[in-house]
Design an enzyme around this catalytic site. Structure first.
Site, PDB file in Angstrom:
ATOM      1  N   ASP A  58     -12.664  -4.179  -2.184  1.00  0.00           N
ATOM      2  CA  ASP A  58     -13.635  -5.273  -2.273  1.00  0.00           C
ATOM      3  C   ASP A  58     -14.933  -4.808  -1.633  1.00  0.00           C
ATOM      4  O   ASP A  58     -14.983  -3.759  -1.003  1.00  0.00           O
ATOM      5  CB  ASP A  58     -13.072  -6.517  -1.548  1.00  0.00           C
ATOM      6  CG  ASP A  58     -12.747  -6.226  -0.095  1.00  0.00           C
ATOM      7  OD1 ASP A  58     -13.647  -6.328   0.742  1.00  0.00           O
ATOM      8  OD2 ASP A  58     -11.582  -5.860   0.202  1.00  0.00           O
ATOM      9  N   GLY A  86     -12.840  -2.760   2.713  1.00  0.00           N
ATOM     10  CA  GLY A  86     -14.020  -3.332   2.069  1.00  0.00           C
ATOM     11  C   GLY A  86     -15.151  -2.310   2.109  1.00  0.00           C
ATOM     12  O   GLY A  86     -15.394  -1.696   3.145  1.00  0.00           O
ATOM     13  N   GLU A 146       0.826  -1.209   0.000  1.00  0.00           N
ATOM     14  CA  GLU A 146       0.000   0.000   0.000  1.00  0.00           C
ATOM     15  C   GLU A 146       0.859   1.259   0.000  1.00  0.00           C
ATOM     16  O   GLU A 146       0.356   2.361  -0.198  1.00  0.00           O
ATOM     17  CB  GLU A 146      -0.903   0.022   1.245  1.00  0.00           C
ATOM     18  CG  GLU A 146      -1.964  -1.051   1.237  1.00  0.00           C
ATOM     19  CD  GLU A 146      -2.679  -1.176   2.590  1.00  0.00           C
ATOM     20  OE1 GLU A 146      -3.873  -1.468   2.570  1.00  0.00           O
ATOM     21  OE2 GLU A 146      -2.045  -0.988   3.642  1.00  0.00           O
ATOM     22  N   MET A 172      -9.180  -3.074   9.233  1.00  0.00           N
ATOM     23  CA  MET A 172      -8.688  -3.747  10.433  1.00  0.00           C
ATOM     24  C   MET A 172      -7.774  -2.896  11.323  1.00  0.00           C
ATOM     25  O   MET A 172      -7.157  -3.420  12.244  1.00  0.00           O
ATOM     26  CB  MET A 172      -7.959  -5.051  10.018  1.00  0.00           C
ATOM     27  CG  MET A 172      -8.886  -5.998   9.258  1.00  0.00           C
ATOM     28  SD  MET A 172      -8.093  -7.508   8.644  1.00  0.00           S
ATOM     29  CE  MET A 172      -7.775  -8.372  10.157  1.00  0.00           C
ATOM     30  N   GLU A 173      -7.646  -1.609  11.036  1.00  0.00           N
ATOM     31  CA  GLU A 173      -6.695  -0.794  11.809  1.00  0.00           C
ATOM     32  C   GLU A 173      -7.198   0.588  12.238  1.00  0.00           C
ATOM     33  O   GLU A 173      -6.802   1.094  13.305  1.00  0.00           O
ATOM     34  CB  GLU A 173      -5.386  -0.577  10.999  1.00  0.00           C
ATOM     35  CG  GLU A 173      -4.628  -1.822  10.634  1.00  0.00           C
ATOM     36  CD  GLU A 173      -5.128  -2.483   9.352  1.00  0.00           C
ATOM     37  OE1 GLU A 173      -5.852  -1.799   8.592  1.00  0.00           O
ATOM     38  OE2 GLU A 173      -4.823  -3.657   9.119  1.00  0.00           O
TER      39      GLU A 173
END
Ligand code: SAH
Length: 250
Positions: free
Chosen positions: A215, A83, A17, A191-192
């Site tokens: 996604d 997502g 990333e 997730m962060e």
């Protein structure tokens, strides 16, 4: 205002990333701390420190604490993928988080669902100036960019974080409707972000995140993930960061 005396930290979860940024760094210096690599230097004349949070909330919190306490970060920007769970949030779009919630935080019945125990807060707000600057940087930086024939659309709103890669329609529905039952409308899951936001909030350091949607958090969420990060998300991140630094430098 965002201080330009202390370095701006640019944080991503995965090396893919952040490709390109380390190469552009002037006077690059690498330091290892807490088992992680940090790169300090200047980009467009501004002091920056680049870091990888790794995946998940604890890893991100550790990296964030190091950025603030050890590298004196004056502000933190997260760039990465997520997502899309908002109705209109499609793959190739970009979401700037104006608020962050942990969708897996549940200390009920001791504390209300989603509330971070002993803080009275469920949602941590982004720094408004930094979030606005990121929206501007994304709109300007992604002009003319398309994915699958669709121009990149920039959204702003709530990002939900948890220690889970969400890749099922039922799972997504459970997360989204659970949050809705408390009045929260999530646009993206990752997730962060909420962990970084919480540490920044405790230290009083401005924070905002920008996520390219890789996604739809459904059953095909894993398909072509690495290719998308490499070919689309990292390009978007570079363009957005370049534009952000141009804005902050003036
Ligand atoms: N398959 C990857 C791992 C990706 S983990 C690999 O092998 O390296 C997913 C990373 O992207 C996390 O950092 C998270 O923040 C983000 N992310 C993207 N889509 C997500 C989704 N549907 N659910 C949760 N996190 C997602």
């Amino acid at each position: 205002m965002i201080s330009v005396e202390r370095p701006l930290a640019i944080l991503s979860a995965l090396a893919e990333e952040q490709v390109g940024l380390v190469e552009q760094l002037h006077g690059a210096q690498r330091q290892t701390h807490a088992g992680r690599e940090f790169w300090s230097g200047t980009l467009q004349g501004l002091p920056v420190v680049l870091a990888l949070s790794r995946i998940g909330k604890v890893a991100a919190a550790t990296t964030t604490a190091a950025l603030i306490a050890h590298f004196q970060a004056g502000a933190i920007v997260f760039t990465g993928v997520a997502g899309g769970v908002g109705r209109r949030v499609q793959v190739g779009d970009v979401v700037v988080g104006t608020g962050y919630v942990q969708h897996d935080m549940d200390a009920s019945p001791l504390f209300p669902r989603y509330e971070i125990p002993l803080t009275g807060q469920s949602v941590i707000q982004a720094d408004a100036t930094l979030a606005r600057a990121l929206v501007f940087a994304a709109v300007v930086g992604l002009q003319g960019m398309q994915h699958a024939g669709r121009p990149a659309t920039v959204h702003q709103g709530l990002i939900a974080s948890g220690d889970r890669f969400v890749n099922g329609a039922d799972e997504t529905h459970a997360i989204v409707s659970g949050l809705q039952s408390r009045g929260y409308e999530a646009l993206a899951v990752e997730m962060e972000g909420a962990a970084v936001a919480q540490v920044c909030h405790d230290y009083g350091v401005p924070f905002a995140a920008v996520r390219t949607i890789s996604d739809r958090a459904d059953d095909s969420a894993h398909v072509d993930f690495p290719v998308f990060v490499r070919e689309v998300a990292s390009v978007y991140a570079q363009r957005i960061v370049a534009e952000l630094l141009r804005t902050l430098a003036v």
